[in-house]
Design a protein around this motif. Structure first.
Motif, PDB file in Angstrom:
ATOM      1  N   MET A   1      41.683  30.945  43.946  1.00 28.85           N
ATOM      2  CA  MET A   1      40.863  29.862  43.402  1.00 28.85           C
ATOM      3  C   MET A   1      41.796  28.911  42.661  1.00 28.85           C
ATOM      4  N   HIS A   2      42.036  27.730  43.247  1.00 30.14           N
ATOM      5  CA  HIS A   2      42.971  26.762  42.662  1.00 30.14           C
ATOM      6  C   HIS A   2      42.241  25.772  41.757  1.00 30.14           C
ATOM      7  N   PHE A   3      41.351  26.269  40.942  1.00 23.73           N
ATOM      8  CA  PHE A   3      40.554  25.436  40.054  1.00 23.73           C
ATOM      9  C   PHE A   3      40.066  26.320  38.910  1.00 23.73           C
ATOM     10  N   LYS A   4      39.715  25.686  37.802  1.00 21.39           N
ATOM     11  CA  LYS A   4      39.130  26.426  36.688  1.00 21.39           C
ATOM     12  C   LYS A   4      37.654  26.064  36.577  1.00 21.39           C
ATOM     13  N   VAL A   5      36.885  26.984  36.041  1.00 22.19           N
ATOM     14  CA  VAL A   5      35.445  26.798  35.892  1.00 22.19           C
ATOM     15  C   VAL A   5      35.114  26.683  34.411  1.00 22.19           C
ATOM     16  N   VAL A   6      34.404  25.622  34.052  1.00 23.54           N
ATOM     17  CA  VAL A   6      34.006  25.367  32.667  1.00 23.54           C
ATOM     18  C   VAL A   6      32.513  25.053  32.643  1.00 23.54           C
ATOM     19  N   HIS A   7      31.813  25.595  31.670  1.00 22.84           N
ATOM     20  CA  HIS A   7      30.401  25.234  31.552  1.00 22.84           C
ATOM     21  C   HIS A   7      30.271  23.918  30.800  1.00 22.84           C
ATOM     22  N   ILE A   8      29.216  23.182  31.088  1.00 24.22           N
ATOM     23  CA  ILE A   8      29.012  21.866  30.479  1.00 24.22           C
ATOM     24  C   ILE A   8      28.951  21.951  28.952  1.00 24.22           C
ATOM     25  N   LEU A   9      28.419  23.041  28.399  1.00 23.90           N
ATOM     26  CA  LEU A   9      28.374  23.161  26.944  1.00 23.90           C
ATOM     27  C   LEU A   9      29.784  23.228  26.356  1.00 23.90           C
ATOM     28  N   ASP A  10      30.639  23.980  26.986  1.00 18.61           N
ATOM     29  CA  ASP A  10      32.032  24.086  26.531  1.00 18.61           C
ATOM     30  C   ASP A  10      32.734  22.738  26.676  1.00 18.61           C
ATOM     31  N   TYR A  11      32.488  22.061  27.797  1.00 17.95           N
ATOM     32  CA  TYR A  11      33.132  20.772  28.064  1.00 17.95           C
ATOM     33  C   TYR A  11      32.675  19.722  27.045  1.00 17.95           C
ATOM     34  N   VAL A  12      31.378  19.672  26.792  1.00 21.61           N
ATOM     35  CA  VAL A  12      30.838  18.703  25.836  1.00 21.61           C
ATOM     36  C   VAL A  12      31.324  19.001  24.424  1.00 21.61           C
ATOM     37  N   ASP A  13      31.415  20.269  24.080  1.00 20.16           N
ATOM     38  CA  ASP A  13      31.937  20.649  22.766  1.00 20.16           C
ATOM     39  C   ASP A  13      33.346  20.098  22.569  1.00 20.16           C
ATOM     40  N   GLN A  14      34.187  20.192  23.607  1.00 20.83           N
ATOM     41  CA  GLN A  14      35.549  19.672  23.517  1.00 20.83           C
ATOM     42  C   GLN A  14      35.544  18.145  23.397  1.00 20.83           C
ATOM     43  N   LEU A  15      34.637  17.483  24.105  1.00 21.22           N
ATOM     44  CA  LEU A  15      34.536  16.023  24.010  1.00 21.22           C
ATOM     45  C   LEU A  15      34.135  15.586  22.608  1.00 21.22           C
ATOM     46  N   LEU A  16      33.253  16.349  21.970  1.00 22.58           N
ATOM     47  CA  LEU A  16      32.865  16.057  20.596  1.00 22.58           C
ATOM     48  C   LEU A  16      34.054  16.218  19.648  1.00 22.58           C
ATOM     49  N   LYS A  17      34.807  17.286  19.837  1.00 31.74           N
ATOM     50  CA  LYS A  17      35.943  17.558  18.955  1.00 31.74           C
ATOM     51  C   LYS A  17      37.074  16.551  19.160  1.00 31.74           C
ATOM     52  N   GLN A  18      37.133  15.978  20.367  1.00 26.50           N
ATOM     53  CA  GLN A  18      38.140  14.951  20.649  1.00 26.50           C
ATOM     54  C   GLN A  18      37.686  13.561  20.202  1.00 26.50           C
ATOM     55  N   GLY A  19      36.457  13.453  19.724  1.00 26.49           N
ATOM     56  CA  GLY A  19      35.935  12.177  19.279  1.00 26.49           C
ATOM     57  C   GLY A  19      35.464  11.271  20.394  1.00 26.49           C
ATOM     58  N   LYS A  20      35.322  11.813  21.607  1.00 31.30           N
ATOM     59  CA  LYS A  20      34.876  11.003  22.745  1.00 31.30           C
ATOM     60  C   LYS A  20      33.359  10.889  22.802  1.00 31.30           C
ATOM     61  N   LEU A  21      32.680  11.738  22.079  1.00 27.78           N
ATOM     62  CA  LEU A  21      31.232  11.640  21.873  1.00 27.78           C
ATOM     63  C   LEU A  21      30.996  11.689  20.370  1.00 27.78           C
ATOM     64  N   ARG A  22      30.201  10.757  19.858  1.00 28.04           N
ATOM     65  CA  ARG A  22      29.963  10.684  18.419  1.00 28.04           C
ATOM     66  C   ARG A  22      28.466  10.530  18.130  1.00 28.04           C
ATOM     67  N   PRO A  23      27.810  11.622  17.749  1.00 31.74           N
ATOM     68  CA  PRO A  23      26.392  11.516  17.377  1.00 31.74           C
ATOM     69  C   PRO A  23      26.221  10.587  16.176  1.00 31.74           C
ATOM     70  N   LYS A  24      25.230   9.718  16.241  1.00 34.18           N
ATOM     71  CA  LYS A  24      25.006   8.739  15.177  1.00 34.18           C
ATOM     72  C   LYS A  24      23.636   8.889  14.519  1.00 34.18           C
ATOM     73  N   LYS A  25      22.617   9.147  15.336  1.00 34.33           N
ATOM     74  CA  LYS A  25      21.262   9.254  14.803  1.00 34.33           C
ATOM     75  C   LYS A  25      21.031  10.640  14.208  1.00 34.33           C
ATOM     76  N   SER A  26      20.270  10.678  13.148  1.00 37.83           N
ATOM     77  CA  SER A  26      19.978  11.945  12.481  1.00 37.83           C
ATOM     78  C   SER A  26      18.785  12.642  13.141  1.00 37.83           C
TER      79      SER A  26
END
Length: 271
Positions: free
Chosen positions: A119-144
């Motif tokens: 298998m020449h690919f890695k498998v990531v779940h969307i929750l894990d991927y989105v969590d990393q995007l949040l930590k990288q500042g690529k997604l920024r929640p604004k509304k409470s």
């Protein structure tokens, strides 16, 4: 398996370009079979799009991961699905497969390595991927989202995906990413149920339970909602369409006093 690309076609994402697209969003055929899952791939793509991720889908070329065949004991059909998918992913040259469905995730991670094909690919779940995007500042929640909320761990994101698959290094289910996503949303007070992570109580719909033992499945869901309410939470979040269905019905039997959220839909509403 004609028609299994319906879920992917409903997702407004571009098709994978062989040799160029490095990230594949795997929609999963559950979104075609189950109305409660229809929005999963759409929400996933919207979040990836907001974060600027170059992602593609297979569309009509997407095939079932093989999980239903495997769980029903049809090993030959599962093996055929697995070999076809591994070959397809390798030939496309994708580096990362982001799964939406918890069942696809556990099957790719736990069961595919047992097939023996490279298998020449890695498998990531969307929750894990989105969590990393949040930590990288690529997604920024604004509304409470002012509420006290608890989290239900789906079995296929936790116990089933975390244990017993070949090449597993940490033997951990997908537990922290959804919690980190919740804590990143302004205004949420997060509380844990007594039974969580490896010790989480099943929603009651797993293992085709609703199809064979509906009364037991409903009782199990009712027990989980009692536990959720005991935390003082006014809302419950999860990420599995079977969990949403069974727990949602349990909330309805309880008088609809608790709100139920798909955690990524909740996140998207705050961006």
């Amino acid at each position: 398996m004609k028609g299994l690309g319906e879920a992917a076609r409903a997702t407004p994402a571009p098709a994978v370009t062989p040799g160029k697209t490095t990230t594949l969003l795997f929609a999963g055929c559950g979104a075609m079979r189950d109305p409660s899952a229809e929005n999963l791939p759409r929400t996933a793509f919207k979040l990836l799009q907001k974060a600027g991720v170059d992602v593609g889908i297979l569309g009509d070329r997407e095939r079932c991961c093989g999980n239903p065949s495997l769980r029903l004991g049809d090993a030959d059909s599962f093996l055929a699905f697995a070999k076809e998918n591994i070959k397809s992913f390798n030939n496309l040259g994708v580096e990362t497969i982001v799964t939406v469905c918890p069942f696809c995730y556990s099957t790719f991670r736990r069961d595919y390595p047992e097939v023996g094909d490279e298998m020449h690919f890695k498998v990531v779940h969307i929750l894990d991927y989105v969590d990393q995007l949040l930590k990288q500042g690529k997604l920024r929640p604004k509304k409470s989202a002012d509420m006290t909320l608890t989290w239900h761990d789906p079995c296929h994101l936790g116990r089933i995906s975390g244990y017993g698959y070949a090449g597993c290094n940490d033997f951990q289910g997908l537990y922290e990413p959804p919690r980190d996503i919740i804590k990143a949303i302004p205004g949420i007070k997060f509380v844990e149920m007594d039974r969580n992570k490896d010790d989480s109580w099943c929603c009651g719909a797993g293992g085709w339970m609703r199809h064979g033992y509906l009364d037991f499945a409903q009782w199990t869901g009712d027990e989980r909602i009692k536990e959720a309410k005991s935390t003082g939470a006014e809302a419950l979040a999860t990420y599995c369409y079977h969990c949403e269905e069974n727990l949602g019905e349990a909330i309805g039997r309880d008088g609809g006093k608790m709100k139920l959220y798909n955690v990524l839909d909740l996140l998207l509403s705050t961006l």
